[in-house]
Write a protein that holds these residues in place. Structure first.
Motif, mmCIF file in Angstrom:
data_model
loop_
_atom_site.group_PDB
_atom_site.id
_atom_site.type_symbol
_atom_site.label_atom_id
_atom_site.label_comp_id
_atom_site.label_asym_id
_atom_site.label_seq_id
_atom_site.Cartn_x
_atom_site.Cartn_y
_atom_site.Cartn_z
ATOM 1 N N SER A 110 -5.082 -22.905 -13.149
ATOM 2 C CA SER A 110 -5.940 -23.544 -12.138
ATOM 3 C C SER A 110 -5.097 -24.328 -11.142
ATOM 4 O O SER A 110 -5.375 -24.308 -9.941
ATOM 5 N N ILE A 170 -12.573 -17.433 -23.444
ATOM 6 C CA ILE A 170 -11.231 -17.583 -24.027
ATOM 7 C C ILE A 170 -11.246 -17.149 -25.493
ATOM 8 O O ILE A 170 -10.329 -16.479 -25.974
ATOM 9 N N GLY A 175 -8.069 -28.840 -19.604
ATOM 10 C CA GLY A 175 -7.973 -27.846 -20.679
ATOM 11 C C GLY A 175 -7.344 -28.353 -21.956
ATOM 12 O O GLY A 175 -6.978 -27.568 -22.823
ATOM 13 N N VAL A 231 -8.219 -15.955 -20.408
ATOM 14 C CA VAL A 231 -7.975 -17.311 -19.913
ATOM 15 C C VAL A 231 -8.095 -17.321 -18.397
ATOM 16 O O VAL A 231 -8.703 -18.213 -17.812
ATOM 17 N N ALA A 286 -4.602 -22.389 -19.076
ATOM 18 C CA ALA A 286 -5.726 -22.547 -18.156
ATOM 19 C C ALA A 286 -5.410 -23.629 -17.127
ATOM 20 O O ALA A 286 -5.680 -23.463 -15.924
ATOM 21 N N THR A 322 -10.674 -19.451 -16.151
ATOM 22 C CA THR A 322 -10.174 -20.383 -15.146
ATOM 23 C C THR A 322 -10.808 -20.134 -13.788
ATOM 24 O O THR A 322 -11.159 -21.066 -13.064
#
Ligand SMILES: Nc1ncnc2c1ncn2[C@@H]1O[C@H](COP(=O)(O)OP(=O)(O)OP(=O)(O)O)[C@@H](O)[C@H]1O
Ligand SMILES: [Mg+2]
Lengths: 337, 517
Positions: free
Chosen positions: A86, A61, A259, A240, A82, A244
Motif C-alpha cells: 500500500s 489473504i 497491517g 495480499v 500489505a 491491498t
C-alpha cells in the motif's frame, strides 16, 4: 463425488466427517444468534454489509494462506507485505497525479504495481525457502521485518497519505456496490470460488495436498516440489495484493502500523476453518467462514458493553485455541475407535 | 549351564499359559477384521502367527498389547481377566510389542529413543552417561555397532529395526510380541535376532512371532497359529508341518506355481542401455543393456549401490558421468518427470516413506504419478474412480472400506496399490525395488505372475531384491554389484546362488571401488 459410495460408508464415520466439515459453519451460526440476541442492530443490513466487507480483507489473504499451509508451509510476512504494497502504491500514484492527473489510468497503474509487487514478494518468499532450503517460518519472519521497515522508510517514519483528489476517484473500489453487494464482498467471493476450484479440482491443488502430506512421496511421484511450493507463495502474494488494492481507498494512507498482526488473523482464519497447520489437508470454505467469524467477534464486542472492545484480541485468541482443541478432540476419537 | 539343562529347568514354567485372548472380535467402523479369535501364549515358548496380508495379525497383536481395544472378547493374564486400556498398562504387565512399522522419533538419537518416556534420572536431571552406557550394552548384545548418539534419521532401515529391538529388550519383557521384525533385516541380523529370541525363550519369556518367511517359522517357532480372513484356522506344533502345509493353511488353497513360466529366448531388442554411469562415492562406471520382454535382476549386498544406480537412472540422484539410451537413441533424464516421459517407472522399496500418502485414501494415491492423464486443468473425478475400479480389479486390492486411509491397509494391499500407481503411467520399463517386502506368500505369487505378464506384453523389468529365490525365479539375467561396480552379468547356467555370492563379495569379476558414505 460418488453418492452411492457415500451411503455405503459406515454411518458412524459419516457422521463424524459431516460434523467436522460443518463445525465452523455451526460455530458461525451460533455467533450470529448470539449477536442478534445481544443487539437488534446486529442483523441490520448495514451491519451485515459492514461485517462482510471487513471480513473480505483478512478473508482474501487467508485464502492464499490456505494454499501455503496446505502445502506444508507458512507465511508470516503477509501483514508487512500489505503495508509495503500500500505504501508503494500511494507513493507511485501520488507521483503520477502530476503527470497523468487524478484519473482511472493512475488507479490502474497503481493496481498493476500492486499485483507485480505481490507476485514478486511471494516469489521471493517461495524461492528463498525452497532453493535456499531454509524453513519458511524463518524466511518469512525475515521478510516480515524487511517489508515492514521498507514502508517505514518510504514514509520516513510517518504516514503516507493518498492524494486527496485520487481518493475520490479510487473510492468506489471499497465503498461501491453492485446490485447492493459491496465490491470487496464480491471480490472476496470470487477469490474464494477461484481458490476452491484451484485447491480441490485441479492437479495443482492435488499436488499441494500431496506435498503437505509427505514431501518425499510427492518427489517420488514426479511432482516438482519446489515449483509447486513457490507457486503457493506467489498465490499468497497475489491475494495480499488484491486485499491491498481494496484496502488503500478505505484508509487512504499507509504507515508502519498498517497491517500489523494480519498474518496472525489470516492464519487463525485458516486454522479455525479446519485446515491442518502441519499441512496435507486444506479447506477453502472453512477459511472463508473462519475469516467471517473473526470479524463477527469484533463486531459483536462493538455492539455490547458486557466486554470491553479492547479485549477483542483476547476473545479472538480464545476462539482460536478452542477451535483447534475441538479439532484435535476429533482426531483423538478417530484414533481410538 | 547347557542349553538342554536350561530347557529342563524351565520345563515346568513352560506349560504355563501367560497371556491369552478369548473369542476376540474387532471391527473398524463397519468392517469386521477379526472373528472370534483365541490364542494362548505360553512361557518359554515361541508361538508363530501366520496369515496372508490383511488376515488380521497386526490387529490381533495390537489388541493383545493394549494398542487397540477388542470389540468383544476377553484377555486373560495368568488366567485372570485383564483389560489393557492402553499400551502403557500392557507394558506395566510386561507385554511388549515391536510394531510392524518402525516407531522411532527420527530427530532424536538412538539412546534417547531407547529410553523415551523412561529416561534414567539423577535427581532432577537426566543421567545421560548411564543411559549411553546402557544403550551401548543393549546394542552390543545385538552386535549392532551403531553409536548411541547417532540420530535415527541417519540410520538405515535395518539399523533402525535393531534399535527397535534393543528398545524392547531394555523393557524387560515377559511377553514379547514381534510383528514382522525381519522384513527389513539382513541375514546376519536375523541370526542375531534369533539368538536373542532363543535366549529370552530359555529365560521363560513368552514370545509371539509374526513373519511371512516360512523358513524362519520352521527355524524358531514351537507352535503356530494360522489366521485367514480374520478367522482362526488352526493352532498346532510346527514340528509336524512342512512349508507347503503352512502355505496351504494360510491361503486356503494350494499354490501350484510360485513363479511364472519363462519361455527362453523371448527377449527382444535393446530397450534401455546405460553406459559408464557413475554417482559420486556410490556407483562407478556402470554399464548394462536391458532388452524388451526381459527381467534383469540386480543382486548385491546392502550398500553395493543398486538403489543409487537406479535412482541415478531415473533422475532422482545426481550422475557424475554416464549416458542413457532408449531404443538406441540418447535421452536426457534430469528428473522423474523426464524418466516418466521416457516410459521408465520406478517402484520404491520404501512404500510408506516415499511410496504412498498414508493419510489419504486410495484414489489420490493411485493417480498421483499420472495426474495429467486425468485432466490438465480440472481433474476428472469420474475417470479417477473408473481407474480405481479397474486397478482394484486388476491388482486384486482388498480393502474393507474404499474410503479408509491407505495407512490402515495391510502391507500387501499397500504394495499392490503402489504397483497400481506406478502402472498408471503405462511404462515400458519398470524398475522394481524389493517388490515383496513384508508380503505374504499368496500375494507374492500374484506379484510374480504380474511381473511375468508384463514381460509377456513386451515390457522390460529391472528387479532389485534381497531374496534369492525371487531373484533366481524371476530374472532372465542377473547383474551383480559390489562396492559400486557391476562385477558381472550372469546368464544361463551361471545364474545361481553360488556365482551371485562370488560376484557380490568381489571374489569374482571386476574389482570394485571403495565406497565412502
Ligand atoms: N485402523 C484401522 N482402520 C481401518 N481398518 C484397519 C485398521 N487397521 C487395520 N485395518 C484393516 O484390518 C485388516 C487387517 O489388517 P492387519 O494389519 O491386522 O493385517 P495383517 O495380517 O497384519 O497384514 P500384513 O501381513 O500385511 O501386515 C485389513 O483389511 C486392514 O485394512
Ligand atoms: Mg501386519
Amino acid at each position: 463425488m460418488n453418492s452411492l459410495e457415500r451411503t455405503e460408508a459406515s454411518s458412524s464415520s459419516r457422521f463424524q466427517i459431516d460434523f467436522k466439515a460443518l463445525g465452523p459453519f455451526l460455530a458461525l451460526v451460533a455467533l450470529f444468534v448470539l449477536g442478534a440476541a445481544i443487539n437488534d442492530a446486529f442483523l441490520s443490513g448495514g451491519n451485515l454489509a459492514n461485517i462482510f466487507t471487513r471480513a473480505a480483507f483478512i478473508g482474501i489473504i487467508a485464502v492464499g494462506a490456505t494454499f501455503v499451509i496446505t502445502a506444508g508451509g507458512i507465511d508470516l510476512s503477509v501483514g508487512s507485505m500489505a503495508a509495503f504494497i500500500s505504501g508503494a502504491m500511494i507513493v507511485v500514484m501520488n507521483t503520477l497525479v502530476a503527470t497523468l492527473g487524478a484519473g482511472i489510468e493512475t488507479v490502474l497503474i497503481g493496481v498493476l504495481l500492486s499485483v507485480v509487487l505481490g507476485v514478486a514478494a511471494g516469489a521471493v518468499n517461495g524461492l528463498v525457502s525452497t532453493k535456499g532450503k531454509i524453513e519458511a517460518f524463518i524466511v518469512t519472519l525475515g521478510t516480515m521485518g524487511i517489508y515492514r521497515s521498507l514502508v517505514t522508510y518510504m514514509a520516513d517514519g510517518g504516514t503516507l497519505s493518498l492524494d486527496f483528489e485520487m481518493r475520490g476517484v479510487y473510492r468506489p473500489v471499497y465503498y461501491g456496490d453492485v446490485l447492493g453487494i459491496p465490491v470487496p464482498v464480491i471480490v472476496f467471493f470470487a477469490v474464494a470460488v477461484a481458490g476452491y476450484v484451484l485447491l480441490n479440482m485441479t492437479p495443482f491443488g492435488r499436488k499441494c495436498f500431496a506435498i503437505g502430506s509427505n514431501e518425499q512421496v510427492a518427489r517420488y511421484s514426479a511432482i516438482h516440489v519446489d515449483r509447486v511450493k513457490t507457486l503457493t507463495y506467489v498465490i499468497q502474494g497475489l491475494c495480499v495484493s488484491l486485499a491491498t488494492i481494496i484496502y488503500v481507498p478505505r484508509l487512504g494512507s499507509a504507515s508502519s502500523s498498517t497491517g500489523v498482526l494480519w498474518e496472525l488473523e489470516a492464519i487463525a482464519a485458516v486454522i479455525i476453518g479446519g485446515t491442518m497447520l502441519k499441512g496435507g489437508y486444506g479447506r477453502i470454505w472453512g477459511t472463508v467462514v473462519g475469516a467471517i467469524m473473526l470479524t463477527t467477534i469484533g463486531n459483536i464486542l462493538n455492539l455490547t458493553d458486557a466486554i470491553s472492545n479492547y479485549l477483542n484480541g483476547a476473545v479472538q485468541g480464545l476462539i482460536i485455541i478452542v477451535a483447534v482443541f475441538l479439532q484435535r478432540g476429533d482426531w483423538r476419537r478417530k484414533k481410538s475407535k | 549351564m547347557t542349553d538342554a539343562a536350561v530347557h529342563a529347568v524351565n520345563a515346568d514354567l513352560r506349560a504355563q499359559t501367560r497371556l491369552s485372548g478369548r473369542q476376540i472380535c474387532k471391527s473398524f467402523g463397519s468392517a469386521q477384521v477379526l472373528f472370534d479369535v483365541s490364542i494362548d501364549l505360553k512361557a518359554g515358548e515361541v508361538h508363530a502367527l501366520l496369515g496372508e496380508n490383511g488376515a488380521g495379525k497386526s490387529t490381533l497383536v495390537k489388541i493383545l498389547s493394549g494398542y487397540h481395544q477388542p470389540t468383544s472378547g476377553a484377555l486373560l493374564l495368568d488366567d485372570a481377566p485383564v483389560e489393557f486400556h492402553d499400551s502403557e498398562v500392557a507394558e506395566s504387565h510386561g507385554v511388549i510389542l515391536i510394531h510392524q512399522e518402525l516407531n522411532l522419533a527420527e530427530q532424536l538419537t538412538v539412546e534417547e529413543n531407547i529410553f523415551l518416556g523412561r529416561e534414567i534420572k539423577r535427581g532432577w536431571f537426566l543421567d545421560k552417561t548411564t543411559m549411553r552406557l546402557e544403550a551401548k550394552k543393549l546394542l552390543d548384545q545385538l552386535q549392532c555397532d551403531v553409536d548411541p548418539r547417532t540420530r535415527i534419521r541417519d540410520l538405515s532401515v535395518s539399523d533402525r529395526q535393531m534399535v527397535e529391538i534393543a528398545k524392547a529388550l531394555s523393557k524387560k519383557a515377559e511377553i514379547l510380541i514381534l510383528d514382522e521384525p525381519t522384513a527389513v533385516l539382513t541375514g546376519r541380523e536375523v541370526d542375531i535376532l534369533f539368538d536373542q529370541i532363543k535366549r529370552l525363550r530359555d529365560q521363560g519369556v513368552a514370545i509371539l512371532y509374526i513373519s511371512h518367511k516360512l523358513d524362519e517359522i520352521k527355524a524358531i517357532a514351537d507352535r503356530v497359529t494360522v489366521l485367514r480372513d480374520g478367522r482362526h484356522i488352526t493352532t498346532e506344533p510346527v514340528a509336524g508341518l512342512e512349508k507347503d502345509d503352512m502355505a496351504r493353511l494360510m491361503v486356503g488353497r494350494d499354490i501350484k506355481q510360485m513363479f511364472p513360466d519363462r519361455a527362453p529366448g523371448h527377449a527382444g531388442d535393446i530397450a534401455l542401455s546405460v553406459r559408464n554411469l557413475s554417482v559420486d562415492g556410490q556407483v562407478r562406471d556402470a554399464s548394462f543393456d536391458l532388452r524388451r520382454g526381459e527381467v534383469l535382476g540386480f543382486a548385491g549386498i546392502v550398500g553395493a549401490g543398486r538403489t543409487a544406480l537406479m535412482e541415478a537412472i531415473i533422475g532422482l540422484r545426481e550422475r557424475s558421468a554416464g549416458t542413457i539410451e532408449r531404443n538406441g537413441a540418447p535421452v536426457t533424464i534430469k528428473d522423474l518427470q523426464d524418466a516418466k516421459n521416457c516410459g521408465i517407472a520406478y517402484l520404491t522399496k520404501d512404500r510408506k516413506g516415499s511410496g504412498l500418502l498414508l493419510n489419504m485414501d486410495m484414489r489420490p494415491n493411485l493417480t498421483l504419478l499420472a495426474l495429467e492423464k486425468f485432466g490438465r486443468v480440472i481433474i476428472d473425478r469420474k475417470a479417477e474412480e473408473a481407474a480405481l475400479e479397474a486397478a482394484i480389479e486388476a491388482f486384486d486390492i482388498r480393502a474393507a472400506d474404499r474410503k479408509s486411509k491407505v495407512g490402515d491397509f495391510s502391507g500387501g494391499n499397500q504394495q499392490k496399490l503402489l504397483l497400481a500407481k506406478v502402472m498408471e503411467t503405462d511404462p515400458e520399463i519398470v524398475i522394481i525395488d524389493e517388490p515383496t517386502r513384508g508380503i505374504d506368500i499368496g500375494t507374492k505369487s500374484q506379484i510374480y505372475h504380474f511381473i511375468g505378464d508384463l514381460t509377456n506384453r513386451g515390457k522390460s523389468v529391472i528387479l532389485l531384491s534381497s531374496e534369492m529365490p525371487e531373484m533366481l525365479g524371476l530374472s532372465d539375467r542377473i547383474a551383480v554389484m559390489a562396492a559400486g561396480r557391476i562385477t558381472g552379468i550372469l546368464e544361463g547356467n551361471d545364474r545361481n546362488e553360488h556365482e551371485i555370492m562370488r560376484h557380490a563379495t568381489g571374489i569374482s569379476g571386476k574389482q570394485g571401488v571403495s565406497v565412502h558414505e
